[in-house]
Structure formats: structure tokens, C-alpha cells
Design a protein around this motif. Structure first.
Motif, PDB file in Angstrom:
ATOM      1  N   GLU A 208     -17.359  88.071  53.073  1.00 58.32           N
ATOM      2  CA  GLU A 208     -16.242  89.017  53.189  1.00 58.32           C
ATOM      3  C   GLU A 208     -15.191  88.481  54.140  1.00 58.32           C
ATOM      4  OE1 GLU A 208     -15.665  93.831  53.929  1.00 58.32           O
ATOM      5  OE2 GLU A 208     -17.612  92.864  54.206  1.00 58.32           O
ATOM      6  N   LEU A 209     -15.635  87.810  55.201  1.00 57.99           N
ATOM      7  CA  LEU A 209     -14.711  87.202  56.148  1.00 57.99           C
ATOM      8  C   LEU A 209     -13.909  86.091  55.485  1.00 57.99           C
ATOM      9  CD1 LEU A 209     -13.824  87.062  59.165  1.00 57.99           C
ATOM     10  CD2 LEU A 209     -15.593  85.325  59.455  1.00 57.99           C
ATOM     11  N   GLY A 210     -14.586  85.273  54.668  1.00 58.00           N
ATOM     12  CA  GLY A 210     -13.896  84.194  53.979  1.00 58.00           C
ATOM     13  C   GLY A 210     -12.859  84.706  52.996  1.00 58.00           C
ATOM     14  N   GLN A 211     -13.189  85.779  52.266  1.00 56.23           N
ATOM     15  CA  GLN A 211     -12.227  86.361  51.326  1.00 56.23           C
ATOM     16  C   GLN A 211     -10.980  86.859  52.053  1.00 56.23           C
ATOM     17  OE1 GLN A 211     -12.742  87.043  47.701  1.00 56.23           O
ATOM     18  NE2 GLN A 211     -14.137  85.354  48.070  1.00 56.23           N
ATOM     19  N   LEU A 212     -11.176  87.488  53.198  1.00 55.25           N
ATOM     20  CA  LEU A 212     -10.038  87.983  53.968  1.00 55.25           C
ATOM     21  C   LEU A 212      -9.197  86.830  54.501  1.00 55.25           C
ATOM     22  CD1 LEU A 212      -8.498  90.344  55.242  1.00 55.25           C
ATOM     23  CD2 LEU A 212     -10.127  90.268  57.156  1.00 55.25           C
ATOM     24  N   ALA A 213      -9.852  85.769  54.980  1.00 56.49           N
ATOM     25  CA  ALA A 213      -9.123  84.615  55.512  1.00 56.49           C
ATOM     26  C   ALA A 213      -8.276  83.947  54.435  1.00 56.49           C
ATOM     27  CB  ALA A 213     -10.116  83.608  56.112  1.00 56.49           C
ATOM     28  N   MET A 214      -8.809  83.814  53.218  1.00 57.80           N
ATOM     29  CA  MET A 214      -8.040  83.186  52.144  1.00 57.80           C
ATOM     30  C   MET A 214      -6.868  84.058  51.714  1.00 57.80           C
ATOM     31  SD  MET A 214     -10.848  81.217  49.772  1.00 57.80           S
ATOM     32  CE  MET A 214     -12.042  82.539  49.720  1.00 57.80           C
ATOM     33  N   SER A 381      -6.332  91.787  63.745  1.00 56.05           N
ATOM     34  CA  SER A 381      -7.662  92.071  63.197  1.00 56.05           C
ATOM     35  C   SER A 381      -8.305  93.249  63.913  1.00 56.05           C
ATOM     36  CB  SER A 381      -8.553  90.832  63.308  1.00 56.05           C
ATOM     37  OG  SER A 381      -7.982  89.730  62.645  1.00 56.05           O
ATOM     38  N   SER A 382      -8.146  93.299  65.225  1.00 55.15           N
ATOM     39  CA  SER A 382      -8.723  94.406  65.990  1.00 55.15           C
ATOM     40  C   SER A 382      -8.071  95.732  65.609  1.00 55.15           C
ATOM     41  CB  SER A 382      -8.552  94.152  67.488  1.00 55.15           C
ATOM     42  OG  SER A 382      -9.202  92.942  67.869  1.00 55.15           O
ATOM     43  N   SER A 383      -6.777  95.703  65.312  1.00 53.75           N
ATOM     44  CA  SER A 383      -6.094  96.930  64.901  1.00 53.75           C
ATOM     45  C   SER A 383      -6.551  97.419  63.529  1.00 53.75           C
ATOM     46  CB  SER A 383      -4.585  96.707  64.882  1.00 53.75           C
ATOM     47  OG  SER A 383      -4.223  95.800  63.851  1.00 53.75           O
ATOM     48  N   CYS A 384      -7.188  96.533  62.751  1.00 51.30           N
ATOM     49  CA  CYS A 384      -7.713  96.903  61.431  1.00 51.30           C
ATOM     50  C   CYS A 384      -9.188  97.308  61.491  1.00 51.30           C
ATOM     51  CB  CYS A 384      -7.535  95.743  60.454  1.00 51.30           C
ATOM     52  SG  CYS A 384      -5.820  95.303  60.132  1.00 51.30           S
ATOM     53  N   ASN A 385      -9.694  97.595  62.710  1.00 54.41           N
ATOM     54  CA  ASN A 385     -11.078  98.041  62.917  1.00 54.41           C
ATOM     55  C   ASN A 385     -12.097  96.990  62.470  1.00 54.41           C
ATOM     56  OD1 ASN A 385     -10.287 100.568  63.935  1.00 54.41           O
ATOM     57  ND2 ASN A 385     -10.051 101.380  61.852  1.00 54.41           N
ATOM     58  N   PHE A 388     -15.204  92.693  66.815  1.00 52.69           N
ATOM     59  CA  PHE A 388     -14.602  91.658  67.654  1.00 52.69           C
ATOM     60  C   PHE A 388     -15.099  90.268  67.283  1.00 52.69           C
ATOM     61  CE2 PHE A 388     -14.746  88.927  71.427  1.00 52.69           C
ATOM     62  CZ  PHE A 388     -13.394  88.896  71.748  1.00 52.69           C
ATOM     63  N   LYS A 389     -16.393  90.143  66.991  1.00 59.43           N
ATOM     64  CA  LYS A 389     -16.932  88.825  66.649  1.00 59.43           C
ATOM     65  C   LYS A 389     -16.341  88.314  65.346  1.00 59.43           C
ATOM     66  CE  LYS A 389     -21.318  86.324  66.348  1.00 59.43           C
ATOM     67  NZ  LYS A 389     -22.791  86.439  66.381  1.00 59.43           N
ATOM     68  N   SER A 390     -16.193  89.176  64.370  1.00 60.09           N
ATOM     69  CA  SER A 390     -15.581  88.776  63.097  1.00 60.09           C
ATOM     70  C   SER A 390     -14.102  88.474  63.285  1.00 60.09           C
ATOM     71  CB  SER A 390     -15.768  89.875  62.055  1.00 60.09           C
ATOM     72  OG  SER A 390     -17.140  90.100  61.796  1.00 60.09           O
ATOM     73  N   ALA A 391     -13.416  89.268  64.106  1.00 61.55           N
ATOM     74  CA  ALA A 391     -12.001  89.007  64.386  1.00 61.55           C
ATOM     75  C   ALA A 391     -11.828  87.675  65.108  1.00 61.55           C
ATOM     76  CB  ALA A 391     -11.422  90.144  65.228  1.00 61.55           C
ATOM     77  N   LEU A 392     -12.768  87.355  65.987  1.00 60.75           N
ATOM     78  CA  LEU A 392     -12.722  86.070  66.683  1.00 60.75           C
ATOM     79  C   LEU A 392     -12.889  84.916  65.702  1.00 60.75           C
ATOM     80  CD1 LEU A 392     -12.621  84.743  69.515  1.00 60.75           C
ATOM     81  CD2 LEU A 392     -15.117  84.872  69.563  1.00 60.75           C
ATOM     82  N   THR A 447     -25.522  85.861  59.718  1.00 57.71           N
ATOM     83  CA  THR A 447     -25.665  86.743  58.556  1.00 57.71           C
ATOM     84  C   THR A 447     -24.905  88.045  58.750  1.00 57.71           C
ATOM     85  OG1 THR A 447     -27.825  85.796  58.102  1.00 57.71           O
ATOM     86  CG2 THR A 447     -27.324  87.915  57.082  1.00 57.71           C
ATOM     87  N   GLN A 448     -24.931  88.582  59.955  1.00 54.32           N
ATOM     88  CA  GLN A 448     -24.236  89.838  60.199  1.00 54.32           C
ATOM     89  C   GLN A 448     -22.741  89.674  60.040  1.00 54.32           C
ATOM     90  OE1 GLN A 448     -25.553  92.664  60.548  1.00 54.32           O
ATOM     91  NE2 GLN A 448     -23.845  93.950  61.199  1.00 54.32           N
ATOM     92  N   ALA A 449     -22.212  88.528  60.521  1.00 50.53           N
ATOM     93  CA  ALA A 449     -20.780  88.291  60.401  1.00 50.53           C
ATOM     94  C   ALA A 449     -20.369  88.081  58.957  1.00 50.53           C
ATOM     95  CB  ALA A 449     -20.389  87.082  61.242  1.00 50.53           C
ATOM     96  N   ARG A 450     -21.268  87.552  58.143  1.00 48.89           N
ATOM     97  CA  ARG A 450     -20.944  87.295  56.745  1.00 48.89           C
ATOM     98  C   ARG A 450     -20.799  88.593  55.966  1.00 48.89           C
ATOM     99  NH1 ARG A 450     -22.500  82.242  54.366  1.00 48.89           N
ATOM    100  NH2 ARG A 450     -23.052  80.715  55.927  1.00 48.89           N
ATOM    101  N   PHE A 451     -21.661  89.543  56.228  1.00 48.78           N
ATOM    102  CA  PHE A 451     -21.756  90.697  55.343  1.00 48.78           C
ATOM    103  C   PHE A 451     -21.093  91.955  55.873  1.00 48.78           C
ATOM    104  CE2 PHE A 451     -25.442  88.179  53.940  1.00 48.78           C
ATOM    105  CZ  PHE A 451     -25.077  88.037  52.624  1.00 48.78           C
ATOM    106  N   ASP A 452     -20.794  92.023  57.133  1.00 50.25           N
ATOM    107  CA  ASP A 452     -20.292  93.281  57.674  1.00 50.25           C
ATOM    108  C   ASP A 452     -19.127  93.010  58.605  1.00 50.25           C
ATOM    109  OD1 ASP A 452     -19.993  95.883  58.285  1.00 50.25           O
ATOM    110  OD2 ASP A 452     -21.752  96.036  59.587  1.00 50.25           O
TER     111      ASP A 452
END
Length: 812
Positions: A208-214, A381-385, A388-392, A447-452
Motif C-alpha cells: 500500500e505504501l508503494g502504491q501511494l509513493a508511485m 503524510s502526517s496530515s493524511c492520518n 509516522f513510521k509509514s510517513a517516514l 510487514t506492518q508497514a506494508r499492509f497498514d
């Protein structure tokens, strides 16, 4: 050779150099163009251009591959290793040696290598355009627009302010005026191809993080294309020339997106559905890349712009886009593109850094540009809820640099917009930030950063946790047409009723070929030609499920999806879909089903895919070993015979819950539960074992009470003393069954020697019992098997050979 003149120096025959507007011009002797005849004639191969270039390519390939092998454990990308290989061979290190310089650093050889490198860059950018899905911009969510634009604008504001205020201190920027604005622009971009390639190396492409980054990077590319078009006018010296160049550029773009695109679409229409594209069309397109590069260079734009435009007008995916990628990507990415990276490194001279005051000030601008990009993305990213780890991680991903930045810097140097020191500093900064960012992303990737991405926990679902009269959601994964009949029969046996209808999410998978970004989109036949051209069997597969839904004896809703992704990361999209839709059960085809029609390489990839889903799914997973159901299946008559082997444990309880639902189908489905009771050797079991035994008894009592007096439910119980007797009892089960349900792992395995028995298991994703039932020894290999696994935490997937385990148990 015609005499050349300069106000600063005069022509000297031979290998000499003189300066014209700060550029270094090399004059070489004519005798170097003689054809090399071989060492037997006394010719020195290093005195001729072609043998020297071949030796140089071999040498830099060996050095770069060695660096990649050495730096791969710290997650360094190949780009870094190739550029470092060029720097090592260049004038900064080995090139300083007089012998190496005389053999490998002559002007003719450098020009030939430079030409090959530029051709490599042209075709690399062309493939970038082919694989780019421009519809991703439309599909991008509001968060992607906010994050992508915020990071870009903050970085652009900071770098532009600093660059224009300090431009007098940067003598290395040789061309002033509008070009000065392009320097901060280059430091603010996050290019889609660069981000996609980095995510692929980090195995984050399908997250999900990769999709958002692209999606964020795609918006940056739109801005880049706009300013790239304006640069055609800005680079001209006179206003009339600027108007002519801009008019020619606009005409060229209109011609590309109308005439050429229509011709490309006609090629696709003339290709029979499911058939390969004619070779002549492939050759025409590949030659057309050079033609488009020549035209764009001719009208005053950069040569890469023409190849990029041609790539963009070719629809991504099959038939044409994927065929071009399959036939050319290996040669381009593994040979031509590394030549460009090596040439960039080879043309980087560390000795050119002499003005350290300018170097320090310009480096401050570069670093502040990277930090402003980082903090702008982090705040947005933080303003989009977003956690923090995923935003980083997202902020770090948006700072990855790659081929398009290097192409831009190389073009500036070639056109004498910047001097040697500025070029070297930009290349080193690009390498430095990439070398820092990539290991950090890999370290933070979990794994947590990948899926949530969100801060909310979405929860898990299992069959036993479902309300009896609620909608039954199943996610069915389909790889080919051969799996359709077995899945449809399983859906009908799952007892669709008015009180508990079935909602089947049917995901038809395809391998990621010809696309830079993976896709998981709802199937829409009416818009199919406007989007990705799916595989030839897609329409047949979806039509079969829709036809079943119309003729089912109970209410069934089919929600078809198309997933195009790499098999090694495909499980992430599937698990995320199951999590978002609160799906309690995922059905996967066994990788050896119809293995002769899919090939051994695809079969191995599917096996790893199944193991990855088992390891990461937020719900129950069933692997269907399809032997070809022998039951009758029609709109008027349906019969189905199921055997469920219960030994104990959470997996067996999930299998029993599924069998209980099937037993509600009255006389259409008969369910035989065979309970095998293993005599306990311990006097007093552990507390955890007592709890598991209590749960087992509760599940069995529920099944018995629910089916009292039902002729469709049969109960059997077998007592055994050890594992050997248990295996013999399972083999001796007789009956004309269409399907055998079993849990992947029983409660007995830990206590009764799981490690010893796993040595004899060929397919560990099926478990010990499931692997035995799937073999040809059980009922002659004619009975289908469904192996159920309850959600469990702590399974880590590893890549192994076919004879090794697919999953590694870590404290279940």
C-alpha cells in the motif's frame, strides 16, 4: 583534418586539446581509424577503438558486478554500483595511471562508448514510457495529490530561493537566465520510473505504501514533462527562434498523440486476440524509437523526449507493450543502461573539484533541497492520518534518485550548461542520497508497514467468528481457466442461501510484464480496450463465474477483479483486499494443479505466492488441490460428498466450521466427519493443550448438535496409539468423496515429532496430512483436497528451492 582556430590556443596536430568556451576539444590522428587485423600482424588491439571499447565494457562490467555483490547486503541498488564502477575506472582512480590512461582513456574510444551509452539512455527512457500507466494519475487519491505536490513545492521554494540569492557564487553554472530555475527543479523532482525501480528492488512495489509513493511520483512527472517542453523555447538565443522551437515541439507532440497513436492502436486491433504481435511491428517500433529521438533532437528538444513520447502512446500491457518489454528489457536494462551508468561515472572526475568555497555553498543548497523534500512529504503524510513510521518511509522513498536525474545532469554537461565541478558534485550528491536512503527504507520496511498505513487496526476474521446468518465472503484466486470449474463447484457446495448469501471476490491474476506499476482493478469489459489489455482467457473466466451466479440455487454475488503484479509481491495486494473487505476465507489453487499447462517456472512462482499468502493473510487460507471434481453440477441437480478429517487444533477447527456450513445444504451435500483420537502419552497435559482440547470438543459438539437427525451428516471416530496408526487410518478411509477437508497443522504435530516427519513432506504448505492426501497414494490421486490454515502470527516466508521448505516458523 581541417584546421581549427581559437582565440585562446592554436591547432597542434596529433592528440591535442584546446579550449573553446570552456569546453575541451580533442583532436586525434587519422591512423587510428585503420581496421584492426589481429595480433599476428603486430597490431596492438588497444591502439584501435573497437577492441578497446569491448575491453572497457568487459572491465567495467566485472568491476560493477563485483561491487554489486559486495554492496548488496547493505541494500545498495545496481545504479550505485555501476556508477561507482565507472568512477573507479575513470580519471579519478585507475584512469590516473599512465598505462591505463593510454589504453582506455583515448578520445575515439570515449566517443564510441558515449554514443552507445546515449543509445542505452534513449531505449531505457522508451521502456519507461511503455511501462508507465498514465491512468494512474486519474486513479490517484486526493492524499497522493496532496503529498506529491506538497513535497515538491516546499523543496522547489527552498532551493529556488537559495539558488537565485547565491547564483553569483556559483560560477559552475555557465548558462544564466531561465536555466537557473531548472537546477532547483531537478533537486525537487521525484520521478515515477526511479521510484518504481527502487520499490521493485526493495520488494515494496505491491505494498500500500508503494502504491501511494508511485501515485505521488506520477504527479511530479507531469510537472517535469511541462517544464521539459518549455526548455525547448528557453534554450534558444533569440525570441524568434524560441517561438519556432516551441511551435515545432507542440506540432511534434500533437503528431505523436494523434497520428502515431492511431497507428499503434491499429496494430493492436489487427493482432488476433491471444496471438503474438507480428515481428515486423516490433521492429518498426524499435526503429521508430531512434527516429523519434532524431526528430526531437532535430527540433531543438532533447533526444530522450522523443523516445519517451513514443513509449507513452503505446498502451501498457499485452499485446504490444508487454511483447516489446519481454523482447528488449533484458538487453536494455542489463547491457545498454549499465553502459550509460558507467559512462556517467567514467565522466565524473573528482579532481575537477577545486573551488571548495563554491562546492560548500552549492552542497548546502542540495542538502537543504533534499531535507525540504523530506519534511514536506512527512508533514503532508502526517496530515493524511498516515502512521509516522509509514510517513517516514514515504518521505525517504520520495528522495530516491536514479537514471532520469543522471540523464539530465549528463545533458547539461554535454551542452556546456554546467562545468565539470558542478556536474561531478551533482552526480556524487545523487549517489550519496541514494546510498543513504535505500538501506534506511529496507531497515524500516516491515510487514506492518506494508499492509497498514493508517493508525486504525482493522481486525481479523475467521470462519468460526462469522455470524451464522451473515453474508459469507470468499476471495477466490484464479490463475488460469482450468481452475474455474473446481472453484465454482466449491462455491456451490458452500451453501448459498437467503439467510446467508455468498459474495465471491474473484481475482484473476497475471504476471507483471510491460507495466511499471502493479494493478488491482475491478473488471470492466466495456472499458477493457481503454485500459489494460487483459489476458486472452480473462473474459471466459469472468463470464463463467457470472453465468454460475445467475444459475445458482442460492443468492451468489460475483465481484471480479484483475490483478497484474509480480508473483513475489502479488500476495500483498491480495491480503490487503481481504483485509479491506473483511473477508474470512481465501481460496488458492495448488501450484501443481495443471502444471503441464503453466510450465515449471510459473508453478514454482505460484508455490511461493501460496506460501506468502499463508504467511501474511489476515484470515483463513485454503489451498485447493483440484483433481477434477466428479460430482454432478447443473442447475437442476447438484450432489457433493465431503469428508472432513479432524485431529485437533485451530486449523482443523476452521476446516470443521467450513464443513458445518456445507452440511446446511441438506441432501445436496453430504458431510462425513472422521475424528481421529490420538491416545495421549502424557499423564497431565500442559495448560495450553488443555485449552486447545476444550476448544476442539466445543467445536465438535456444536457440529453434532446442529446435525442431529440429519441424513446428510455422518460421524465417525477412530482411536489410534501413535502417528503411524494415524497415517494408516487416514489411508484406509473409504468412500466416494469429491473433496477431503483437512487442517494444515494439527495439535499433535509438535508433541509427536513434527520435525522428523517434515523431512518426508514434499509440499510443506499443505502440512503433513494434506501432503499425504494430495499424493497419488490416496484414492489413486482422484480426490480433491482442501487444506485449511487458520490465521497465525509469526510465519516468515523465505525463498527456497523446490526441495526445501517454503515457510519458516517463528514462534507460532
Amino acid at each position: 583534418m581541417a584546421a581549427l582556430s581559437s582565440t585562446n590556443s592554436s591547432y597542434v596536430p596529433g592528440n591535442t586539446s584546446f579550449g573553446i568556451r570552456g569546453a575541451l576539444i580533442m583532436c586525434v590522428r587519422e591512423d587510428k581509424t585503420l581496421m584492426y587485423r589481429g595480433v599476428w600482424y603486430g597490431d596492438n588491439p588497444f591502439s584501435f577503438a573497437f577492441p578497446t571499447v569491448m575491453a572497457k565494457i568487459i572491465l567495467v562490467t566485472v568491476i560493477s558486478r563485483a561491487l554489486y555483490w559486495f554492496l548488496r547486503p547493505i541494500k545498495q541498488p545496481r545504479l550505485v554500483c555501476y556508477v561507482l564502477g565507472g568512477i573507479i575506472l575513470g580519471p579519478s582512480f585507475l584512469g590516473r595511471n599512465p598505462d591505463v590512461k593510454s589504453k582506455f582513456n583515448q578520445p575515439r574510444e570515449n566517443e564510441l562508448l558515449r554514443t552507445l551509452a546515449i543509445i542505452g539512455g534513449i531505449y531505457s527512457v522508451f521502456l519507461v514510457g511503455v511501462k508507465m500507466d498514465t491512468a494512474l494519475i486519474v486513479r490517484s487519491a486526493r492524499n497522493a495529490w496532496r503529498i506529491g505536490v506538497s513535497g515538491f513545492l516546499l523543496a522547489l521554494t527552498v532551493t529556488t530561493s537559495l539558488t537565485f540569492s547565491l547564483v553569483g557564487h556559483f560560477p559552475g553554472i555557465l548558462v544564466r537566465g531561465p536555466f537557473v530555475f531548472y537546477v532547483p527543479l531537478a533537486l525537487s523532482y521525484s520521478f515515477f520510473p526511479v521510484v518504481a525501480h527502487a520499490l521493485e528492488e526493495l520488494d515494496l512495489m505491491n505494498s500500500e505504501l508503494g502504491q501511494l509513493a508511485m501515485s505521488c511520483a506520477m504527479l511530479n512527472d507531469l510537472i517535469y514533462w511541462f517544464f521539459l517542453g518549455l526548455s525547448v523555447a528557453f534554450k534558444q538565443e533569440k525570441m524568434s527562434q524560441s517561438v519556432q522551437a516551441l511551435f515545432a515541439f507542440i506540432t511534434f507532440m500533437i503528431f505523436t498523440f494523434t497520428v502515431i497513436r492511431r497507428r499503434i492502436l491499429s496494430i493492436i486491433r489487427n493482432t488476433p486476440f491471444g496471438k503474438p504481435v507480428n515481428e515486423i511491428y516490433i521492429v518498426m517500433v524499435l526503429v521508430g524509437v531512434l527516429v523519434m529521438a532524431f526528430i526531437s533532437d532535430f527540433i531543438g528538444a532533447t533526444s530522450i523526449l522523443g523516445s519517451l513520447l513514443l513509449g507513452l502512446v503505446i498502451p501498457a500491457g499485452p499485446p504490444l507493450g508487454s511483447t516489446i518489454v519481454q523482447k528488449t528489457e533484458c538487453f536494455v536494462s542489463e547491457f545498454l543502461m549499465p553502459l550509460f551508468f558507467v559512462h556517467v561515472g567514467y565522466s565524473t572526475d573528482l579532481k575537477s573539484i577545486h573551488n571548495w568555497q563554491m562546492f560548500t555553498k552549492f552542497q548546502i543548497v542540495i542538502v537543504l533541497g533534499y531535507f525540504s523534500k523530506f519534511f514536506g512529504t512527512l508533514l503532508a503524510s502526517s496530515s493524511c492520518n498516515i502512521r509516522f513510521k509509514s510517513a517516514l518511509m514515504l518521505s525517504l522513498i520520495m528522495n530516491v534518485k536514479g537514471i532520469l536525474e543522471l540523464i539530465q545532469f549528463h545533458r547539461w554537461k554535454t551542452n556546456h550548461y554546467i562545468d565539470e565541478q558542478t556536474y561531478t558534485q551533482l552526480v556524487l550528491s545523487t549517489l550519496g542520497v541514494t546510498m543513504i536512503v535505500m538501506p534506511l527504507i529496507s531497515f524500516l520496511s516491515t510487514t506492518q508497514a506494508r499492509f497498514d498505513l493508517s493508525c486504525q487496526h482493522r481486525g481479523l476474521r475467521t470462519l468460526r467468528s462469522m455470524a451464522r446468518n451473515s453474508e459469507f465472503r470468499i476471495l477466490c484466486c484464479i490463475h488460469n481457466e482450468e481452475s474455474v470449474h473446481g472453484i465454482i463447484t466449491l462455491l456451490e457446495a458452500s451453501n448459498p442461501s437467503e439467510s446467508s448469501s455468498i459474495c465471491a471476490y474473484v481475482v484473476q491474476t497475471s504476471e507483471l510484464i510491460g507495466l511499471a506499476a502493479p494493478l488491482l482493478v475491478p473488471y470492466d469489459k466495456k472499458r477493457r480496450q481503454l485500459k489494460l489489455a487483459f489476458s486472452a482467457s480473462t473474459d471466459h473466466i469472468i463470464h463463467a463465474f457470472e453465468n454460475y451466479a445467475r444459475n445458482s440455487r442460492g443468492p451468489v454475488m460475483i465481484l471480479p477483479f484483475i490483478m497484474v503484479a509480480s508473483y513475489k509481491t502479488m500476495h500483498e495486494s491480495l491480503c490487503r483486499l481481504a483485509q479491506d473487505k473483511f473477508i474470512p476465507l481465501i481460496i488458492l489453487p495448488f501450484h501443481l494443479n495443471h502444471r503441464y499447462s503453466i510450465g515449471s517456472s510459473i508453478s514454482a512462482a505460484l508455490r511461493q505466492f501460496n506460501a506468502n499468502v499463508q504467511a501474511h493473510a489476515p484470515c483463513t487460507v485454503g489451498i485447493l488441490v483440484d483433481r477434477g471434481f466428479s460430482c454432478g453440477m447443473s442447475s437442476d441437480h447438484f450432489t457433493y460428498h465431503v469428508a472432513m478429517i479432524f485431529i485437533g487444533g485451530p486449523d482443523d477447527r476452521e476446516a470443521l466450521a467450513y464443513a458445518t456450513r456445507m452440511s446446511d445444504h441438506h441432501l445436496a451435500v453430504t458431510v462425513t466427519v472422521v475424528r481421529i483420537v490420538l491416545q495421549r502419552t502424557k499423564e497431565s497435559p500442559f495448560q495450553e493443550e488443555e485449552r486447545e482440547m476444550a476448544l476442539d470438543e466445543s467445536s465438535l459438539e456444536e457440529f453434532k448438535l446442529k446435525n442431529i437427525g440429519s441424513p446428510a451428516a455422518v460421524w465417525k471416530e477412530i482411536l489410534v496409539d501413535d502417528v503411524v496408526e494415524m497415517m494408516n487410518a487416514i489411508r484406509s478411509i473409504e468412500g466416494h468423496y469429491d473433496l477431503v477437508l483437512v487442517g494444515r497443522r494439527g495439535s499433535w504435530e509438535v508433541a509427536m515429532g513434527e520435525e522428523e516427519m517434515s523431512d518426508f513432506v514434499e509440499n510443506e504448505e499443505l502440512g503433513v496430512i494434506g501432503d499425504m492426501l494430495a499424493s497419488s497414494d490416496f484414492c489413486g490421486g482422484k480426490v480433491s483436497v482442501l487444506v485449511m490454515q487458520h490465521y497465525r502470527e509469526g510465519i516468515r516466508t523465505v525463498r527456497t528451492s523446490s526441495n526445501e521448505s517454503c515457510t519458516d516458523k517463528v514462534g507460532l
